[in-house]
Design an enzyme around this catalytic site. Structure first.
Site, mmCIF file in Angstrom:
data_model
loop_
_atom_site.group_PDB
_atom_site.id
_atom_site.type_symbol
_atom_site.label_atom_id
_atom_site.label_comp_id
_atom_site.label_asym_id
_atom_site.label_seq_id
_atom_site.Cartn_x
_atom_site.Cartn_y
_atom_site.Cartn_z
ATOM 1 N N GLU A 1 -16.958 -2.744 25.656
ATOM 2 C CA GLU A 1 -16.196 -4.789 25.753
ATOM 3 C C GLU A 1 -14.829 -4.743 24.636
ATOM 4 O OE1 GLU A 1 -20.021 -5.314 26.656
ATOM 5 O OE2 GLU A 1 -19.195 -4.007 24.677
ATOM 6 N N ARG B 1 -17.619 -17.913 39.387
ATOM 7 C CA ARG B 1 -17.045 -16.495 38.657
ATOM 8 C C ARG B 1 -16.861 -16.290 40.543
ATOM 9 N NH1 ARG B 1 -22.937 -13.240 39.316
ATOM 10 N NH2 ARG B 1 -24.415 -14.592 40.500
ATOM 11 N N ARG C 1 -22.111 -18.710 36.719
ATOM 12 C CA ARG C 1 -23.024 -18.365 37.730
ATOM 13 C C ARG C 1 -23.547 -19.387 38.773
ATOM 14 N NH1 ARG C 1 -29.412 -16.313 36.311
ATOM 15 N NH2 ARG C 1 -29.350 -14.777 37.762
ATOM 16 N N HIS D 1 0.990 -1.643 -0.371
ATOM 17 C CA HIS D 1 0.254 -0.239 0.372
ATOM 18 C C HIS D 1 0.818 1.370 -0.188
ATOM 19 C CE1 HIS D 1 -2.464 -2.782 1.612
ATOM 20 N NE2 HIS D 1 -3.330 -3.022 1.427
ATOM 21 N N HIS E 1 -1.077 -1.328 7.066
ATOM 22 C CA HIS E 1 -1.193 -1.745 5.511
ATOM 23 C C HIS E 1 -0.086 0.068 5.351
ATOM 24 C CE1 HIS E 1 -4.488 1.445 6.212
ATOM 25 N NE2 HIS E 1 -3.958 2.037 4.947
ATOM 26 N N LEU F 1 -8.258 -2.311 11.019
ATOM 27 C CA LEU F 1 -8.369 -1.485 11.644
ATOM 28 C C LEU F 1 -9.537 -0.962 13.075
ATOM 29 C CD1 LEU F 1 -9.166 -0.120 7.724
ATOM 30 C CD2 LEU F 1 -6.879 0.348 8.689
ATOM 31 N N PHE G 1 -20.792 -12.062 25.493
ATOM 32 C CA PHE G 1 -20.912 -10.902 25.139
ATOM 33 C C PHE G 1 -19.020 -10.577 24.423
ATOM 34 C CE2 PHE G 1 -23.558 -9.576 27.854
ATOM 35 C CZ PHE G 1 -24.711 -9.055 26.503
ATOM 36 N N HIS H 1 -4.308 3.118 -3.435
ATOM 37 C CA HIS H 1 -3.910 2.885 -1.698
ATOM 38 C C HIS H 1 -3.479 1.838 -2.001
ATOM 39 C CE1 HIS H 1 -6.159 2.110 1.728
ATOM 40 N NE2 HIS H 1 -6.186 0.570 1.412
#
Length: 662
Positions: free
Chosen positions: A410, A356, A519, A28, A68, A117, A436, A261
Site C-alpha cells: 500500500e 464502490r 461496501r 546537513h 536532507h 526517507l 489500510f 550529518h
C-alpha cells in the site's frame, strides 16, 4: 577522461554546500561533502536536464531521495543555471527558493518533494513506471518519443525504511530498466555507526528483488562512477549502484562521523576543510567561471541537443502517427479531453448500488474517454472495483496495459501514484480498503504538500463491513484524512455523487483526492442532476427538506445520508420542519463563501444532528454546542454488517430520539 577541472568542480559543489549551510546555521553538510562526486558525474556526463527548458517532457528525472542533502541539489541547480546564488544565501529562510528539504513546484528543477526517507525512492519507482507505460503506449519503431531515465540519490536511511522494500520489490518484478539508484553508502547514520542498526547485504537483497547491483569502492573515483552509470543504463531491469563514500569528506575532524550529518561544520572546521580542498577559505559562495563553463559545455549542451532532436522527432511522429501524436500532446499537457464526461453514467431513482460498485462503473466510462487514466489496486481490485474491464494488465511484457498490479504494497502504491502524477502524462490512481489508508498516510500527506492530481480509492468505509471485525472497520481514518490540508476527502452518498466525485478528482489539478466508498448498497437520492453537480463540487448541499429555514438540521455523509432522509420523512409526518444536508467534501465546503455556507447550514438553526459511522472528531464545528453527533467513539465489531450498524445506533429510531431530545 576526468581532470583537475573536474575535481575543482566537485570541490566547488562541496564548498557551496558548506557555505550554504554555514550561513543558515542549519542543515546537513555530511551527504553533500561525501556524495558530490557521484552527483557531479551524473549531472555532467549523463543527466538530460535543461534549466532553460524545465518542462521539456522527455528530460531525465533526478530525485534526491535523501532530501536532507538539499544543499547539494541547490548547488547543482545553481552551477547549471537554474537557481540564483542569492537563493543559496537564503537557505532555509522565509520566502526563499531553497527550503530545508526540496519542494516540488517551489524550486525549479525539483521533481518531487523529498525529506521523509524512503518516499523519494518509492516515488522514483512511480516516475519510472510512468515512463515505461507511456513508452509502451506511444513509442513506435524509429519513434521513441518517450525515452528517459529516472536517477535517484539515496541514503542508508532510505534503504532502511520499509517503503523501500515494497517499492524495490515492485520495480524489480516489473523490470523497470530506466531506473538507476545511486546509493550513498557511507556507514554512518544520524545516531552513529550504521552497523549498530543496519547490517544487511545490499547486493543480495537487491538481486533477490530482480535488480542489477554494481559497486563503486571509492566514491571519489569519477571514472568508476561514470562506468557504473554507463553500465546501469545498458542493463535489463533496475540497477542500484552502491557507492562507498565518506560522510563529510575533507573535514579533518568530522569526516566519517555522525557529527557531520546534521549540523554546520563551524567556522574553524570550515577553514580547515577548505584548505584540504585547496580552496581559499576567505572566499564564500565562490564559483569560478571554469566551473560554470563545465556545466555549460556538458550538461546544458547535451540537454539542448537532446531536446532539439526530440522536437524534430515529434514533428515527424505527428506526420506518421497523427492520432497518436494528438493523444500524446494532450496527455503531456495534463489536460482532460473536452468530451471526457460523455460516457459518464447517470444513476436513476430505484438504482441501489454500493458506491464502490458505482465507482467501478464510472471507472469503465472514464477509461473510454481519458486515455491517460492509469492505475490499479493493492491486491484488492475485485473488492475495490478499480480495474478497467477487458483491458490488458500492465507488465514488463505489456507496458501499455491499463491495470497495475501493485500487490500488497500500500505505501509503495501511494508513493508510486505520486511519482506518476509528478511525472506527467497520466491521471493516476491507486486503490485499497479504507482501513489500510493508514499504511499509505505519509504518501497522502506528501501528495497534498506537492499539490498533485492523484486519486486514491478507499472502499469498505465503515462498520458496515461487518464480519471482518474491528481490524477492518475504519473509525478514525475519516477524521485523519480530513485533517490533511489540501486533500479532497469525498464520501459520496449515492451513485450520482460518486460520479461527480470522480469529476472533481480528475479536474483537481493541484489537489489530490481520496474517494471514500461503501461496501453496502445505497439508494439513489431524489435530487436533480444539476443540484448534485453543484452541491458535490461545493462540498455540502441540501438533498431533502425545507427550503425555508427549518426547525431541525440533519447533517451526514456517505451511506448515512439516505438514513437521514428516512428519518426526516418521519419527522415531517410529525409536523416537524427538517432539512437534510449531504456533506461529501468538507474541504470544498470550507472554501465556499460565508453566504453559501449560511444558505446550507443556517446559523439560526441550532437544533442539529450529525450522523456518520466514524469518529465524531470535527462534527462539533457544524452541530454547535446545542447539537448532537451520532458517531462512534470506540472500535467496531465482528458480526453481519446490518446487525453491527444497528447495534451502534445507526437506525432511524435512534436518529428520531436524538432529534426529539434537542
Amino acid at each position: 577522461m576526468f581532470n583537475e577541472k573536474d575535481q575543482l568542480a566537485v570541490d566547488t559543489l562541496r564548498a557551496l554546500s558548506i557555505d550554504t549551510i554555514e550561513k543558515a546555521n542549519s542543515g546537513h553538510p555530511g551527504l553533500p561533502m561525501g556524495a558530490a562526486p557521484m552527483a557531479y558525474t551524473l549531472w555532467t556526463r549523463h543527466l538530460n536536464f535543461n534549466p532553460q527548458s524545465k518542462d521539456y517532457f522527455n528530460r531525465d528525472r533526478f530525485v534526491l531521495s535523501a532530501g536532507h542533502g538539499s544543499a547539494l541539489l541547490y548547488s547543482l541547480l545553481h552551477v547549471s543555471g537554474s537557481l540564483e546564488l542569492e537563493e543559496l544565501k537564503q537557505f532555509r529562510q522565509w520566502g526563499s527558493k531553497t527550503p530545508g528539504h526540496p519542494e516540488y513546484r517551489h524550486t525549479d528543477g525539483v521533481e518531487v518533494t523529498t525529506g521523509p526517507l524512503g518516499q523519494g525512492f518509492a516515488m522514483s519507482v512511480g516516475l519510472a513506471l510512468a515512463e515505461d507505460h507511456l513508452a509502451g503506449k506511444f513509442n513506435k519503431e524509429g519513434y521513441n518519443v518517450v525515452d528517459h531515465y529516472t536517477y535517484v540519490l539515496a541514503s542508508d536511511g532510505d534503504l532502511m525504511e520499509g517503503i523501500s522494500h515494497e517499492a524495490a520489490s515492485f520495480a524489480g518484478h516489473n523490470k523497470l530498466s530506466k531506473l538507476v539508484v545511486l546509493y550513498d553508502s557511507n556507514d554512518i547514520s544520524l545516531d552513529g555507526e550504521l552497523n549498530k542498526a543496519f547490517s544487511e547485504n545490499t547486493k543480495a537483497r537487491f538481486e533477490a528483488y530482480g535488480w542489477n547491483y554494481l559497486l563503486v569502492k571509492d566514491g571519489n573515483d569519477l571514472e568508476e562512477i561514470d562506468k557504473a552509470i554507463t553500465t546501469a543504463k545498458s542493463q535489463e531491469g533496475p540497477t542500484i549502484i552502491e557507492v562507498k563514500t565518506t560522510i563529510g569528506f575533507g573535514s579533518p575532524n568530522k569526516a566519517g562521523t555522525n557529527g557531520v550529518h546534521g549540523a554546520p561544520l563551524g567556522e574553524v572546521e570550515r577553514k580547515l576543510t577548505f584548505e584540504n580542498y585547496g580552496l581559499d577559505p576567505e572566499k564564500r559562495f565562490n564559483v569560478s567561471e571554469e566551473v560554470y563553463e563545465i556545466f555549460q559545455n556538458t550538461m546544458l549542451k547535451r540537454a539542448n541537443e537532446d531536446e532539439s532532436q526530440w522536437n524534430s522527432l515529434l514533428e515527424k511522429y505527428a506526420e506518421t502517427y497523427p492520432e497518436l501524436a494528438e493523444e500524446f500532446k494532450l496527455a503531456i499537457s495534463g489536460k482532460l479531453p473536452k468530451n471526457y464526461k460523455d460516457e459518464l453514467p447517470r444513476f436513476e431513482l430505484g438504482h441501489n448500488g454500493a458506491s464502490r460498485a458505482d465507482s467501478g462503473t464510472v471507472i469503465q466510462a472514464i477509461s473510454k474517454t481519458v486515455p491517460s487514466f492509469f492505475g490499479g489496486s493493492a491486491d484488492l481490485a475485485g473488492s475495490n472495483k478499480s480495474n478497467v474491464n477487458d483491458a490488458t494488465d500492465y507488465s514488463s511484457e505489456t507496458p501499455e496495459g491499463k491495470n497495475v498490479w501493485f500487490g500488497v504494497r500500500e505505501f509503495a502504491m501511494g508513493a508510486a501514484v505520486n511519482g506518476m502524477a509528478a511525472h506527467g502524462g497520466l491521471h493516476p490512481y491507486g486503490a485499497t480498503f479504507f482501513v489500510f489508508s493508514d499504511y499509505l498516510k505519509p504518501a497522502l500527506r506528501l501528495s497534498s504538500i506537492m499539490g498533485l492530481n492523484a486519486t486514491f480509492i478507499f472502499t469498505h468505509d465503515s462498520i458496515a463491513v461487518g464480519e471482518d471485525g474491528p481490524t477492518h472497520e475504519p473509525i478514525e481514518q475519516l477524521a485523519g484524512l480530513r485533517a490533511i490540508p489540501n486533500m479532497n476527502v469525498i464520501r459520496p452518498a449515492d451513485g450520482n455523487e460518486t460520479r461527480v466525485a470522480w469529476e472533481v478528482a480528475l479536474e483537481s489539478e493541484s489537489t489530490p483526492t481520496s474517494l471514500v466508498l461503501t461496501r453496502q448498497n445505497l439508494p439513489v437520492l431524489d435530487v436533480p442532476e444539476d443540484v448534485v453537480e453543484e452541491g458535490v463540487r461545493k462540498g455540502a448541499y441540501t438533498v431533502y427538506g425545507s427550503e425555508e429555514t427549518p426547525e431541525f438540521l440533519l447533517l451526514a455523509s456517505g451511506s448515512e445520508v439516505s438514513l437521514a432522509v428516512e428519518a426526516a420523512k418521519d419527522l415531517e409526518k410529525q409536523g416537524k420542519s427538517v432539512r437534510v444536508v449531504s456533506m461529501p467534501n468538507w474541504n470544498a465546503f470550507e472554501q465556499q463563501s460565508e453566504e453559501y455556507k449560511e444558505s446550507v447550514i443556517p446559523s439560526s438553526v441550532t437544533k442539529r444532528v450529525a450522523i456518520e459511522m466514524a469518529s465524531p472528531l470535527g462534527w462539533h464545528k457544524y452541530v454547535g454546542t446545542a447539537g448532537k453527533v451520532i458517531a462512534i467513539d470506540g472500535f467496531g465489531a465482528s458480526a453481519p454488517g446490518d446487525l453491527v450498524v444497528e447495534k451502534y445506533g445507526f437506525t432511524k429510531e435512534n436518529i428520531l430520539n436524538q432529534v426529539m431530545s434537542l
